[in-house]
Design a protein around this motif. Structure first.
Motif, short mmCIF file in Angstrom:
data_model
loop_
_atom_site.label_atom_id
_atom_site.label_comp_id
_atom_site.label_asym_id
_atom_site.label_seq_id
_atom_site.Cartn_x
_atom_site.Cartn_y
_atom_site.Cartn_z
N VAL A 67 0.68 -0.96 9.62
CA VAL A 67 1.24 -0.80 8.28
C VAL A 67 0.06 -0.48 7.36
O VAL A 67 -0.68 -1.37 6.95
CB VAL A 67 1.96 -2.09 7.83
CG1 VAL A 67 2.58 -1.90 6.46
CG2 VAL A 67 3.01 -2.50 8.85
N PRO A 68 -0.14 0.80 7.06
CA PRO A 68 -1.35 1.20 6.34
C PRO A 68 -1.36 0.89 4.84
O PRO A 68 -2.39 1.02 4.20
CB PRO A 68 -1.41 2.71 6.58
CG PRO A 68 -0.02 3.12 6.83
CD PRO A 68 0.65 1.95 7.49
N ASP A 69 -0.24 0.47 4.27
CA ASP A 69 -0.17 0.26 2.83
C ASP A 69 -1.02 -0.95 2.43
O ASP A 69 -0.76 -2.08 2.83
CB ASP A 69 1.27 0.06 2.38
CG ASP A 69 1.42 0.21 0.89
OD1 ASP A 69 0.82 -0.60 0.16
OD2 ASP A 69 2.12 1.14 0.45
N GLN A 70 -2.04 -0.70 1.62
CA GLN A 70 -2.99 -1.74 1.19
C GLN A 70 -2.31 -2.86 0.40
O GLN A 70 -2.79 -3.99 0.39
CB GLN A 70 -4.10 -1.12 0.35
CG GLN A 70 -4.91 -0.07 1.08
CD GLN A 70 -5.79 -0.68 2.15
OE1 GLN A 70 -6.43 -1.68 1.92
NE2 GLN A 70 -5.79 -0.08 3.33
N SER A 71 -1.20 -2.56 -0.25
CA SER A 71 -0.54 -3.57 -1.09
C SER A 71 0.11 -4.69 -0.26
O SER A 71 0.48 -5.72 -0.81
CB SER A 71 0.51 -2.92 -1.99
OG SER A 71 1.61 -2.46 -1.22
N LEU A 72 0.21 -4.51 1.06
CA LEU A 72 0.81 -5.53 1.91
C LEU A 72 -0.22 -6.37 2.67
O LEU A 72 0.14 -7.27 3.41
CB LEU A 72 1.79 -4.88 2.91
CG LEU A 72 2.99 -4.19 2.28
CD1 LEU A 72 3.80 -3.48 3.35
CD2 LEU A 72 3.85 -5.17 1.51
#
Length: 86
Positions: free
Chosen positions: A35-40
């Motif tokens: 999951v590449p999304d930094q916000s997670l």
């Protein structure tokens, strides 16, 4: 055999993308879900979930909050329809 594909999942009103690496061998399957999304990263510190048909789901040891488990559930449900059985 190795297969790479992407899925999309919704979590708290936003849509996110995963990249899935599936490895299948006789009587064994492994998934590495990124999951590449930094916000997670605060919920999934290494940004990955690993599943093995031998050991089951192997979340990061830091994943112990309700929201982290909710996130993992959303991710797994988005991947399940796309995996090839052993």
């Amino acid at each position: 055999m190795e297969r790479v594909f992407t899925t999309h999942f919704e979590f708290h009103g936003k849509t996110y993308t995963t990249r899935v690496h599936q490895q299948v061998a006789p009587r064994h399957m492994q998934l590495q879900i990124e999951v590449p999304d930094q916000s997670l990263l605060h919920l999934l510190p290494d940004g990955k979930i690993v599943y093995s048909s031998d050991r089951g789901l192997e979340p990061s040891p830091d994943v112990n909050s309700y929201m982290a488990h909710e996130l993992i559930g959303c991710i797994v449900r988005s991947v399940e329809p796309h995996i090839d059985a052993v």
